[in-house]
Design a protein around this motif. Structure first.
Motif, mmCIF file in Angstrom:
data_model
loop_
_atom_site.group_PDB
_atom_site.id
_atom_site.type_symbol
_atom_site.label_atom_id
_atom_site.label_comp_id
_atom_site.label_asym_id
_atom_site.label_seq_id
_atom_site.Cartn_x
_atom_site.Cartn_y
_atom_site.Cartn_z
ATOM 1 N N CYS A 1 -74.418 -13.215 -28.884
ATOM 2 C CA CYS A 1 -75.735 -12.690 -29.230
ATOM 3 C C CYS A 1 -76.796 -13.693 -28.778
ATOM 4 O O CYS A 1 -76.487 -14.756 -28.258
ATOM 5 C CB CYS A 1 -75.844 -12.414 -30.734
ATOM 6 S SG CYS A 1 -75.895 -13.889 -31.786
ATOM 7 N N PHE A 2 -78.044 -13.331 -28.996
ATOM 8 C CA PHE A 2 -79.162 -14.182 -28.604
ATOM 9 C C PHE A 2 -79.381 -15.217 -29.714
ATOM 10 O O PHE A 2 -80.288 -15.106 -30.545
ATOM 11 C CB PHE A 2 -80.403 -13.329 -28.353
ATOM 12 C CG PHE A 2 -80.232 -12.396 -27.196
ATOM 13 C CD1 PHE A 2 -80.567 -12.786 -25.903
ATOM 14 C CD2 PHE A 2 -79.696 -11.125 -27.378
ATOM 15 C CE1 PHE A 2 -80.385 -11.925 -24.820
ATOM 16 C CE2 PHE A 2 -79.521 -10.260 -26.309
ATOM 17 C CZ PHE A 2 -79.859 -10.661 -25.036
ATOM 18 N N SER B 1 -82.696 -16.067 -32.330
ATOM 19 C CA SER B 1 -82.439 -15.567 -33.684
ATOM 20 C C SER B 1 -82.597 -16.679 -34.715
ATOM 21 O O SER B 1 -83.163 -16.479 -35.792
ATOM 22 C CB SER B 1 -81.036 -14.963 -33.766
ATOM 23 O OG SER B 1 -80.903 -13.843 -32.913
ATOM 24 N N LYS C 1 -89.379 -8.283 -30.993
ATOM 25 C CA LYS C 1 -88.419 -9.101 -30.240
ATOM 26 C C LYS C 1 -87.031 -8.766 -30.775
ATOM 27 O O LYS C 1 -86.414 -9.513 -31.535
ATOM 28 C CB LYS C 1 -88.758 -10.590 -30.319
ATOM 29 C CG LYS C 1 -88.919 -11.157 -31.711
ATOM 30 C CD LYS C 1 -89.152 -12.676 -31.707
ATOM 31 C CE LYS C 1 -88.196 -13.448 -30.859
ATOM 32 N NZ LYS C 1 -88.193 -14.898 -31.095
ATOM 33 N N HIS D 1 -84.073 -8.722 -29.789
ATOM 34 C CA HIS D 1 -82.874 -9.541 -29.580
ATOM 35 C C HIS D 1 -82.657 -10.536 -30.721
ATOM 36 O O HIS D 1 -81.607 -11.168 -30.794
ATOM 37 C CB HIS D 1 -82.958 -10.282 -28.238
ATOM 38 C CG HIS D 1 -84.235 -11.042 -28.035
ATOM 39 N ND1 HIS D 1 -85.411 -10.437 -27.676
ATOM 40 C CD2 HIS D 1 -84.509 -12.360 -28.133
ATOM 41 C CE1 HIS D 1 -86.368 -11.349 -27.557
ATOM 42 N NE2 HIS D 1 -85.843 -12.522 -27.838
ATOM 43 N N ASP D 2 -83.642 -10.644 -31.635
ATOM 44 C CA ASP D 2 -83.470 -11.495 -32.820
ATOM 45 C C ASP D 2 -82.816 -10.746 -33.973
ATOM 46 O O ASP D 2 -82.794 -11.247 -35.104
ATOM 47 C CB ASP D 2 -84.829 -12.013 -33.310
ATOM 48 C CG ASP D 2 -85.387 -13.102 -32.421
ATOM 49 O OD1 ASP D 2 -84.806 -13.362 -31.361
ATOM 50 O OD2 ASP D 2 -86.426 -13.685 -32.784
ATOM 51 N N TRP E 1 -76.659 -5.716 -30.230
ATOM 52 C CA TRP E 1 -77.636 -6.707 -29.790
ATOM 53 C C TRP E 1 -79.085 -6.391 -30.151
ATOM 54 O O TRP E 1 -79.936 -7.271 -30.102
ATOM 55 C CB TRP E 1 -77.530 -6.906 -28.283
ATOM 56 C CG TRP E 1 -76.314 -7.629 -27.838
ATOM 57 C CD1 TRP E 1 -75.791 -8.776 -28.359
ATOM 58 C CD2 TRP E 1 -75.454 -7.268 -26.757
ATOM 59 N NE1 TRP E 1 -74.666 -9.158 -27.677
ATOM 60 C CE2 TRP E 1 -74.423 -8.244 -26.672
ATOM 61 C CE3 TRP E 1 -75.431 -6.227 -25.840
ATOM 62 C CZ2 TRP E 1 -73.414 -8.211 -25.734
ATOM 63 C CZ3 TRP E 1 -74.422 -6.181 -24.895
ATOM 64 C CH2 TRP E 1 -73.426 -7.159 -24.842
ATOM 65 N N HIS E 2 -79.400 -5.152 -30.463
ATOM 66 C CA HIS E 2 -80.785 -4.784 -30.771
ATOM 67 C C HIS E 2 -80.831 -3.840 -31.968
ATOM 68 O O HIS E 2 -79.836 -3.197 -32.300
ATOM 69 C CB HIS E 2 -81.457 -4.145 -29.548
ATOM 70 C CG HIS E 2 -81.660 -5.095 -28.411
ATOM 71 N ND1 HIS E 2 -80.771 -5.192 -27.373
ATOM 72 C CD2 HIS E 2 -82.631 -6.004 -28.172
ATOM 73 C CE1 HIS E 2 -81.199 -6.127 -26.521
ATOM 74 N NE2 HIS E 2 -82.318 -6.633 -26.985
ATOM 75 N N GLY F 1 -86.043 -3.418 -28.105
ATOM 76 C CA GLY F 1 -85.242 -4.077 -27.090
ATOM 77 C C GLY F 1 -86.084 -4.283 -25.855
ATOM 78 O O GLY F 1 -86.155 -5.376 -25.307
ATOM 79 N N TRP G 1 -79.947 -19.499 -24.658
ATOM 80 C CA TRP G 1 -80.665 -18.339 -25.203
ATOM 81 C C TRP G 1 -79.712 -17.214 -25.575
ATOM 82 O O TRP G 1 -79.929 -16.501 -26.546
ATOM 83 C CB TRP G 1 -81.736 -17.853 -24.223
ATOM 84 C CG TRP G 1 -81.231 -17.257 -22.948
ATOM 85 C CD1 TRP G 1 -80.563 -17.898 -21.947
ATOM 86 C CD2 TRP G 1 -81.379 -15.910 -22.519
ATOM 87 N NE1 TRP G 1 -80.273 -17.036 -20.931
ATOM 88 C CE2 TRP G 1 -80.770 -15.814 -21.244
ATOM 89 C CE3 TRP G 1 -81.976 -14.774 -23.071
ATOM 90 C CZ2 TRP G 1 -80.735 -14.621 -20.529
ATOM 91 C CZ3 TRP G 1 -81.939 -13.596 -22.349
ATOM 92 C CH2 TRP G 1 -81.326 -13.522 -21.098
ATOM 93 N N PHE G 2 -78.639 -17.057 -24.813
ATOM 94 C CA PHE G 2 -77.582 -16.109 -25.168
ATOM 95 C C PHE G 2 -76.283 -16.880 -25.191
ATOM 96 O O PHE G 2 -75.920 -17.518 -24.211
ATOM 97 C CB PHE G 2 -77.503 -14.958 -24.156
ATOM 98 C CG PHE G 2 -76.504 -13.893 -24.536
ATOM 99 C CD1 PHE G 2 -75.148 -14.058 -24.277
ATOM 100 C CD2 PHE G 2 -76.913 -12.750 -25.177
ATOM 101 C CE1 PHE G 2 -74.219 -13.084 -24.637
ATOM 102 C CE2 PHE G 2 -76.001 -11.770 -25.542
ATOM 103 C CZ PHE G 2 -74.659 -11.939 -25.274
#
Length: 285
Positions: free
Chosen positions: A29-30, A34, A68, A70-71, A102-103, A116, A253-254
């Motif tokens: 995940c991001f 997060s 955002k 991805h958090d 992921w989203h 996303g 970041w990921f």
């Protein structure tokens, strides 16, 4: 609203960070982004917003839009700690038998809108805030944006429209962790002086340490920051907060950790083990 139980908030945030680390495997995940948003999200749901497991469909509830998207591990983790989501469901992250991925997905109770594609939800949030304003409702509307997301022109259009309609029931919170994807924001498209830019667009702006519950208390106790203006809270944060081995790393970041790395990082989170994960031992996309 005033909240002085910072120890409880800190303990909840620590548990949420544990959840994020555990979701950073079997597909990843991001992680870094997060981790930067945890304290913001924990504070909002614990101490500011009228949102709980019993009022998710109540028209008098407040609204949070995670632009955002991805958090979302930080949001899932907070939901789990506050009883909006069963903790066991977090193990279903990225599995086909659930909707946790992921989203944000509106099939998860408490998620107000899919996100996303960056730059979309400020306009959705202002639409909800405008509807509430017209109807005379007192609900609060929060939209959390990434700083890199501010490269999207739609964000600034939303600021203009929100101020045109005097939406002082709307707060844009910028998770200012200084990174977008795998580059520092100021190295790609500089954002500073960010507060001055929002003010020039007509917003009432405050800037705080986004990891300080005391500063979050002080800032949000002053809501609305100014009547008839959009509220903007710039929260200075640290990408990867809580894990020195990945903090402020452009290539973190990921993350997709293996089980052993997850255990190492959980120890690091609790300060029990000094570990440095190199790029060779970490899957990064």
């Amino acid at each position: 609203m005033e909240n002085k139980n910072y120890e409880e908030l800190t303990a909840t945030a620590l548990k949420v960070r544990e959840h994020i680390i555990r979701m950073s495997t079997d597909g990843g995940c991001f992680t870094g982004a997060s981790l930067s948003a945890v304290d913001l999200i924990v504070y909002l749901y614990s101490s500011f917003l009228n949102i709980n497991k019993d009022n998710l469909n109540d028209p008098d509830r407040d609204y949070l839009f995670l632009s955002k998207g991805h958090d979302v591990p930080a949001l899932y983790g907070t939901f789990a700690e506050l009883g909006l989501l069963e903790k066991d469901r977090l193990k279903n992250h990225l599995l086909l038998n659930d909707h946790i991925y992921w989203h944000p997905n509106t099939k998860i109770p408490g998620i107000e809108f899919h996100s996303g594609s960056l730059g979309h939800l400020p306009s959705v949030a202002l639409g909800v805030a405008l509807d509430l304003k017209i109807s005379g409702s007192t609900n609060k509307v929060i939209c959390i944006l990434g700083d890199g997301e501010l490269n999207e022109g739609t964000c600034w259009e939303a600021v203009l429209v929100a101020n045109a309609y005097k939406l002082d029931n709307l707060i844009f919170i910028v998770d200012r962790n200084q990174f977008q994807a795998n580059m520092r924001t100021e190295e790609l498209i500089p954002l500073e002086p960010l507060a001055d830019k929002f003010a020039a667009f007509g917003a009432a702006v405050k800037r705080i340490n986004g990891h300080s519950f005391a500063e979050l208390d002080e800032a949000l106790n002053a809501y609305p920051f100014q009547t008839d203006k959009l509220n903007v809270l710039i929260a200075d944060t640290i990408r990867g907060k809580g894990l020195p081995s990945i903090q402020e790393r452009a290539d973190r970041w990921f993350c997709n950790f293996n089980a052993g790395e997850v255990e190492q990082l959980l120890l690091e989170l609790h300060g029990e083990h000094n570990t440095t994960l190199t790029s060779e031992t970490l899957v990064v996309r």
